[in-house]
Design an enzyme around this catalytic site. Structure first.
Site, short mmCIF file in Angstrom:
data_model
loop_
_atom_site.label_atom_id
_atom_site.label_comp_id
_atom_site.label_asym_id
_atom_site.label_seq_id
_atom_site.Cartn_x
_atom_site.Cartn_y
_atom_site.Cartn_z
N ASP A 26 -6.85 -1.81 1.51
CA ASP A 26 -7.34 -0.79 2.44
C ASP A 26 -8.05 -1.51 3.57
O ASP A 26 -8.95 -2.32 3.33
CB ASP A 26 -8.30 0.14 1.69
CG ASP A 26 -8.85 1.27 2.55
OD1 ASP A 26 -8.11 1.77 3.43
OD2 ASP A 26 -10.01 1.66 2.33
N ARG A 74 -5.67 1.55 -4.55
CA ARG A 74 -4.83 0.92 -3.56
C ARG A 74 -4.91 -0.60 -3.64
O ARG A 74 -5.97 -1.15 -3.95
CB ARG A 74 -5.15 1.41 -2.14
CG ARG A 74 -6.53 1.09 -1.57
CD ARG A 74 -7.71 1.89 -2.09
NE ARG A 74 -7.64 3.33 -1.96
CZ ARG A 74 -8.10 4.00 -0.90
NH1 ARG A 74 -8.68 3.39 0.08
NH2 ARG A 74 -8.02 5.30 -0.87
N ARG A 124 0.85 -1.19 0.00
CA ARG A 124 0.00 0.00 0.00
C ARG A 124 0.89 1.23 0.00
O ARG A 124 1.73 1.39 0.86
CB ARG A 124 -0.89 0.01 1.25
CG ARG A 124 -1.63 1.34 1.49
CD ARG A 124 -2.78 1.50 0.53
NE ARG A 124 -3.49 2.76 0.76
CZ ARG A 124 -4.58 2.89 1.52
NH1 ARG A 124 -5.08 1.86 2.14
NH2 ARG A 124 -5.17 4.06 1.65
N ASP A 130 -10.03 -0.68 7.14
CA ASP A 130 -10.60 0.41 7.95
C ASP A 130 -11.35 -0.16 9.15
O ASP A 130 -12.21 -1.04 8.99
CB ASP A 130 -11.60 1.22 7.12
CG ASP A 130 -10.96 1.96 5.96
OD1 ASP A 130 -9.79 2.36 6.08
OD2 ASP A 130 -11.64 2.14 4.92
C1 X6L Z 1 -18.46 13.34 -2.13
C2 X6L Z 1 -17.15 13.50 -1.76
C3 X6L Z 1 -19.01 12.09 -2.07
C4 X6L Z 1 -16.39 12.44 -1.35
C5 X6L Z 1 -18.25 11.01 -1.65
C6 X6L Z 1 -16.67 8.79 -0.65
C7 X6L Z 1 -14.76 10.16 -0.64
C8 X6L Z 1 -15.90 7.72 -0.28
C9 X6L Z 1 -13.98 9.09 -0.25
C10 X6L Z 1 -16.94 11.18 -1.30
C11 X6L Z 1 -16.11 10.02 -0.85
C12 X6L Z 1 -14.54 7.87 -0.08
C13 X6L Z 1 -13.39 2.95 -1.82
C14 X6L Z 1 -14.04 3.70 -2.82
C15 X6L Z 1 -12.63 4.94 -1.82
C16 X6L Z 1 -13.75 1.59 -1.65
C17 X6L Z 1 -15.33 1.90 -3.43
C18 X6L Z 1 -13.73 6.69 0.35
C19 X6L Z 1 -12.26 6.69 0.23
N1 X6L Z 1 -12.52 3.75 -1.20
N2 X6L Z 1 -15.00 3.19 -3.63
N3 X6L Z 1 -13.56 4.95 -2.79
N4 X6L Z 1 -14.72 1.11 -2.49
N5 X6L Z 1 -16.28 1.35 -4.19
O1 X6L Z 1 -13.23 0.86 -0.80
O2 X6L Z 1 -14.25 5.70 0.81
S1 X6L Z 1 -11.74 6.37 -1.42
MG MG Z 2 -11.52 2.94 3.03
MG MG Z 3 -8.39 3.40 4.84
#
Ligand code: X6L
Ligand code: MG
Ligand code: MG
Length: 177
Positions: free
Chosen positions: A100, A97, A88, A102
């Site tokens: 991850d 990544r 990572r 959490d």
């Molecule tokens: C507006 C702004 C709406 C930001 C949503 C949502 C940002 C989730 C970060 C957001 C926003 C994240 C994963 C992912 C990420 C994962 C899937 C995060 C961190 N991690 N998409 N996107 N699975 N499907 O594990 O969770 S980045």
């Molecule tokens: Mg996450």
């Molecule tokens: Mg994380």
């Protein structure tokens, strides 16, 4: 492990680079092999559309129930070490990544420090977190009811599709257990 001093903890797991399923399986084995932490249950594996930063490959996401004698910050550091072991690297904030891990929910515990917040502050909006959790939280009635309610009120499944079942124990990548 002394069960009198152990806690139940739910974690979320994700991967969207390389052999995604292998990263998840290796992570479960690494966590389970820790002297003070074991993997009790795990959810199915879901393929999920990326959220936050959408221009990246699809994720595999799942959830696991751990039982641990570690304190929250100690578990956080252990999970970060497992992430680093599996290459990572942190480039852009919400970028792709290999692995991850959490901490989502810690039975009977709330934490709010600069380093760590439990329950996870953005868990409630993310179908890729809630749907896997529902697979493994049925014996935690109040948490399970909250999850069901949250999922019911979402407009759709947020691009979350069943990918495969994960058998635990027996998830090892080599057939050595
Ligand atoms: C507006 C702004 C709406 C930001 C949503 C949502 C940002 C989730 C970060 C957001 C926003 C994240 C994963 C992912 C990420 C994962 C899937 C995060 C961190 N991690 N998409 N996107 N699975 N499907 O594990 O969770 S980045
Ligand atoms: Mg996450
Ligand atoms: Mg994380």
């Amino acid at each position: 492990m002394n069960i009198m001093t152990a806690s139940d903890v739910y974690i979320g797991m994700g991967s969207n680079i390389g052999d995604r399923l292998a990263y998840l399986k290796h992570a479960l084995a690494d966590i389970h092999n820790h002297a003070h932490c074991e993997v009790i249950r795990c959810s199915a594996v879901y393929e999920t559309a990326p959220v936050g930063y959408v221009d990246q490959p699809a994720f595999l996401n799942m959830a696991a129930l751990l039982r641990t004698e570690l304190r929250p910050v100690e578990l956080l550091h252990m999970l970060m070490a497992v992430e680093r072991k599996h290459s990572r690297v942190r480039h852009e904030r919400w970028g792709p990544r290999t692995l991850d891990l959490d901490i989502l929910y810690w039975s009977g515990e709330e934490v709010s420090t600069r380093e760590l917040i439990i329950p996870h502050p953005r868990m409630a909006e993310r179908a890729f977190v809630l749907i896997p959790l529902l697979d493994i939280a049925d014996h935690e009635p109040s948490f399970y009811a909250w999850l069901r309610k949250r999922i019911e009120t979402m407009d759709d499944e947020g691009g979350v599709e069943l990918w495969t079942h994960m058998h635990w124990p027996g998830a090892s990548v080599h057939s050595a257990n």
